[in-house]
Design a protein around this motif. Structure first.
Motif, PDB file in Angstrom:
ATOM      1  N   SER A 133       9.469  46.005 -19.836  1.00  0.00           N
ATOM      2  CA  SER A 133      10.274  45.681 -18.652  1.00  0.00           C
ATOM      3  C   SER A 133       9.450  45.036 -17.542  1.00  0.00           C
ATOM      4  O   SER A 133       9.999  44.439 -16.619  1.00  0.00           O
ATOM      5  CB  SER A 133      10.961  46.938 -18.119  1.00  0.00           C
ATOM      6  N   LEU A 134       8.116  45.154 -17.616  1.00  0.00           N
ATOM      7  CA  LEU A 134       7.251  44.578 -16.589  1.00  0.00           C
ATOM      8  C   LEU A 134       7.199  43.063 -16.743  1.00  0.00           C
ATOM      9  O   LEU A 134       6.936  42.549 -17.826  1.00  0.00           O
ATOM     10  CB  LEU A 134       5.841  45.166 -16.693  1.00  0.00           C
ATOM     11  N   ASN A 135       7.445  42.381 -15.664  1.00  0.00           N
ATOM     12  CA  ASN A 135       7.458  40.925 -15.665  1.00  0.00           C
ATOM     13  C   ASN A 135       6.010  40.423 -15.608  1.00  0.00           C
ATOM     14  O   ASN A 135       5.405  40.359 -14.531  1.00  0.00           O
ATOM     15  CB  ASN A 135       8.273  40.416 -14.474  1.00  0.00           C
ATOM     16  N   LYS A 136       5.473  40.058 -16.759  1.00  0.00           N
ATOM     17  CA  LYS A 136       4.068  39.630 -16.853  1.00  0.00           C
ATOM     18  C   LYS A 136       3.801  38.400 -15.993  1.00  0.00           C
ATOM     19  O   LYS A 136       2.775  38.320 -15.319  1.00  0.00           O
ATOM     20  CB  LYS A 136       3.696  39.342 -18.308  1.00  0.00           C
ATOM     21  N   MET A 137       4.721  37.451 -15.973  1.00  0.00           N
ATOM     22  CA  MET A 137       4.524  36.233 -15.175  1.00  0.00           C
ATOM     23  C   MET A 137       4.454  36.557 -13.687  1.00  0.00           C
ATOM     24  O   MET A 137       3.663  35.979 -12.955  1.00  0.00           O
ATOM     25  CB  MET A 137       5.628  35.209 -15.454  1.00  0.00           C
ATOM     26  N   MET A 138       5.280  37.508 -13.238  1.00  0.00           N
ATOM     27  CA  MET A 138       5.245  37.903 -11.834  1.00  0.00           C
ATOM     28  C   MET A 138       3.895  38.549 -11.502  1.00  0.00           C
ATOM     29  O   MET A 138       3.299  38.264 -10.472  1.00  0.00           O
ATOM     30  CB  MET A 138       6.374  38.866 -11.500  1.00  0.00           C
ATOM     31  N   VAL A 139       3.411  39.420 -12.386  1.00  0.00           N
ATOM     32  CA  VAL A 139       2.123  40.080 -12.156  1.00  0.00           C
ATOM     33  C   VAL A 139       1.001  39.040 -12.097  1.00  0.00           C
ATOM     34  O   VAL A 139       0.141  39.079 -11.216  1.00  0.00           O
ATOM     35  CB  VAL A 139       1.839  41.138 -13.249  1.00  0.00           C
ATOM     36  N   LEU A 140       1.013  38.074 -13.007  1.00  0.00           N
ATOM     37  CA  LEU A 140      -0.015  37.032 -13.009  1.00  0.00           C
ATOM     38  C   LEU A 140       0.090  36.161 -11.765  1.00  0.00           C
ATOM     39  O   LEU A 140      -0.932  35.727 -11.210  1.00  0.00           O
ATOM     40  CB  LEU A 140       0.072  36.195 -14.287  1.00  0.00           C
ATOM     41  N   ASP A 141       1.319  35.918 -11.283  1.00  0.00           N
ATOM     42  CA  ASP A 141       1.490  35.170 -10.041  1.00  0.00           C
ATOM     43  C   ASP A 141       0.908  35.952  -8.869  1.00  0.00           C
ATOM     44  O   ASP A 141       0.214  35.387  -8.015  1.00  0.00           O
ATOM     45  CB  ASP A 141       2.969  34.863  -9.796  1.00  0.00           C
ATOM     46  N   LEU A 142       1.164  37.249  -8.827  1.00  0.00           N
ATOM     47  CA  LEU A 142       0.595  38.083  -7.765  1.00  0.00           C
ATOM     48  C   LEU A 142      -0.934  38.055  -7.832  1.00  0.00           C
ATOM     49  O   LEU A 142      -1.611  38.039  -6.808  1.00  0.00           O
ATOM     50  CB  LEU A 142       1.100  39.524  -7.871  1.00  0.00           C
ATOM     51  N   ALA A 143      -1.481  38.023  -9.043  1.00  0.00           N
ATOM     52  CA  ALA A 143      -2.938  38.017  -9.220  1.00  0.00           C
ATOM     53  C   ALA A 143      -3.574  36.743  -8.687  1.00  0.00           C
ATOM     54  O   ALA A 143      -4.760  36.735  -8.360  1.00  0.00           O
ATOM     55  CB  ALA A 143      -3.287  38.190 -10.691  1.00  0.00           C
ATOM     56  N   SER A 144      -2.804  35.677  -8.562  1.00  0.00           N
ATOM     57  CA  SER A 144      -3.345  34.434  -8.010  1.00  0.00           C
ATOM     58  C   SER A 144      -3.622  34.568  -6.514  1.00  0.00           C
ATOM     59  O   SER A 144      -4.301  33.729  -5.934  1.00  0.00           O
ATOM     60  CB  SER A 144      -2.369  33.280  -8.241  1.00  0.00           C
ATOM     61  N   CYS A 145      -3.078  35.613  -5.900  1.00  0.00           N
ATOM     62  CA  CYS A 145      -3.230  35.921  -4.474  1.00  0.00           C
ATOM     63  C   CYS A 145      -2.514  34.919  -3.567  1.00  0.00           C
ATOM     64  O   CYS A 145      -2.691  34.960  -2.364  1.00  0.00           O
ATOM     65  CB  CYS A 145      -4.703  36.057  -4.078  1.00  0.00           C
ATOM     66  N   LYS A 146      -1.701  34.043  -4.130  1.00  0.00           N
ATOM     67  CA  LYS A 146      -0.934  33.114  -3.296  1.00  0.00           C
ATOM     68  C   LYS A 146       0.059  33.866  -2.411  1.00  0.00           C
ATOM     69  O   LYS A 146       0.345  33.442  -1.303  1.00  0.00           O
ATOM     70  CB  LYS A 146      -0.194  32.107  -4.172  1.00  0.00           C
ATOM     71  N   TRP A 147       0.566  34.993  -2.903  1.00  0.00           N
ATOM     72  CA  TRP A 147       1.540  35.779  -2.138  1.00  0.00           C
ATOM     73  C   TRP A 147       0.937  36.341  -0.863  1.00  0.00           C
ATOM     74  O   TRP A 147       1.652  36.628   0.081  1.00  0.00           O
ATOM     75  CB  TRP A 147       2.123  36.899  -2.999  1.00  0.00           C
ATOM     76  N   ILE A 148      -0.380  36.473  -0.828  1.00  0.00           N
ATOM     77  CA  ILE A 148      -1.038  37.021   0.362  1.00  0.00           C
ATOM     78  C   ILE A 148      -0.928  36.050   1.533  1.00  0.00           C
ATOM     79  O   ILE A 148      -0.868  36.455   2.679  1.00  0.00           O
ATOM     80  CB  ILE A 148      -2.502  37.383   0.034  1.00  0.00           C
ATOM     81  N   GLU A 149      -0.867  34.770   1.226  1.00  0.00           N
ATOM     82  CA  GLU A 149      -0.734  33.764   2.287  1.00  0.00           C
ATOM     83  C   GLU A 149       0.705  33.676   2.783  1.00  0.00           C
ATOM     84  O   GLU A 149       0.950  33.126   3.846  1.00  0.00           O
ATOM     85  CB  GLU A 149      -1.224  32.405   1.783  1.00  0.00           C
ATOM     86  N   ARG A 150       1.650  34.200   2.022  1.00  0.00           N
ATOM     87  CA  ARG A 150       3.041  34.247   2.458  1.00  0.00           C
ATOM     88  C   ARG A 150       3.269  35.631   3.063  1.00  0.00           C
ATOM     89  O   ARG A 150       2.673  36.610   2.631  1.00  0.00           O
ATOM     90  CB  ARG A 150       3.981  34.043   1.272  1.00  0.00           C
ATOM     91  N   PRO A 151       4.119  35.739   4.027  1.00  0.00           N
ATOM     92  CA  PRO A 151       4.364  37.073   4.606  1.00  0.00           C
ATOM     93  C   PRO A 151       5.279  37.915   3.721  1.00  0.00           C
ATOM     94  O   PRO A 151       6.421  38.176   4.051  1.00  0.00           O
ATOM     95  CB  PRO A 151       5.008  36.750   5.946  1.00  0.00           C
ATOM     96  N   GLU A 152       4.777  38.330   2.552  1.00  0.00           N
ATOM     97  CA  GLU A 152       5.578  39.109   1.621  1.00  0.00           C
ATOM     98  C   GLU A 152       4.882  40.423   1.276  1.00  0.00           C
ATOM     99  O   GLU A 152       3.789  40.423   0.736  1.00  0.00           O
ATOM    100  CB  GLU A 152       5.816  38.319   0.327  1.00  0.00           C
ATOM    101  N   ASN A 153       5.526  41.516   1.604  1.00  0.00           N
ATOM    102  CA  ASN A 153       5.043  42.819   1.179  1.00  0.00           C
ATOM    103  C   ASN A 153       5.609  43.092  -0.205  1.00  0.00           C
ATOM    104  O   ASN A 153       6.573  42.455  -0.629  1.00  0.00           O
ATOM    105  CB  ASN A 153       5.475  43.895   2.171  1.00  0.00           C
ATOM    106  N   VAL A 154       5.012  44.051  -0.916  1.00  0.00           N
ATOM    107  CA  VAL A 154       5.444  44.358  -2.279  1.00  0.00           C
ATOM    108  C   VAL A 154       5.664  45.857  -2.386  1.00  0.00           C
ATOM    109  O   VAL A 154       4.847  46.649  -1.912  1.00  0.00           O
ATOM    110  CB  VAL A 154       4.384  43.909  -3.316  1.00  0.00           C
ATOM    111  N   ILE A 155       6.775  46.228  -3.008  1.00  0.00           N
ATOM    112  CA  ILE A 155       7.037  47.629  -3.329  1.00  0.00           C
ATOM    113  C   ILE A 155       7.201  47.706  -4.838  1.00  0.00           C
ATOM    114  O   ILE A 155       8.048  47.023  -5.414  1.00  0.00           O
ATOM    115  CB  ILE A 155       8.305  48.157  -2.620  1.00  0.00           C
TER     116      ILE A 155
END
Length: 145
Positions: free
Chosen positions: A21-43
């Motif tokens: 059920s874990l979205n591997k592509m989403m996890v790999l996208d998060l690992a790129s750290c691009k989300w850190i530059e966007r104001p997005e928190n993660v739960i």
């Protein structure tokens, strides 16, 4: 302040196949750290033993490798630190230090019940970090809880 990881984890040691059920592509996208530059928190919400802490440790390490300040702490330890700091009259300093982290990983929210004071201090910290740094929270609770 150091990240204080409870362990060093890599995705090489993570079994994506064991949690389909874990979205591997989403996890790999998060690992790129691009989300850190966007104001997005993660739960990250999922039952106990599904790899949330493993993945967040890995994301924290990936963020550190980008030379960005990271803090990793369980909810219980964080609340205890905040209560201690308040008792020692150094709460504002501690909150400022935590607010400066580019990424703060708060693990196991809801695993241990919080006192009213502890919950208030945690809420205040998350509010102070809003739009200053990103917060990644893991929990075994359902979203409604």
């Amino acid at each position: 302040m150091s990240a204080r990881f409870s362990a060093i984890k890599s995705l090489d040691s993570f079994g994506f196949k064991t949690i389909p059920s874990l979205n591997k592509m989403m996890v790999l996208d998060l690992a790129s750290c691009k989300w850190i530059e966007r104001p997005e928190n993660v739960i990250a919400l999922d039952p106990l033993g599904t790899g949330k802490t493993h993945v967040t440790l890995w994301l924290g390490l990936a963020t550190c490798q980008k030379r960005l300040p990271v803090a990793f702490v369980t909810t219980a330890a964080l609340v205890n630190e905040l209560i201690e700091a308040r008792g020692e009259k150094r709460l504002l300093l501690h909150q400022r230090q935590l607010a400066e982290m580019k990424l703060m990983i708060i693990d196991e929210l809801g695993f241990v019940p919080l006192s009213k004071t502890g919950a208030e201090l945690l809420f205040e910290l998350i509010l102070q970090r809003y739009e200053r740094g990103l917060t990644l929270i893991t929990s075994d609770l359902a979203l409604e809880e």
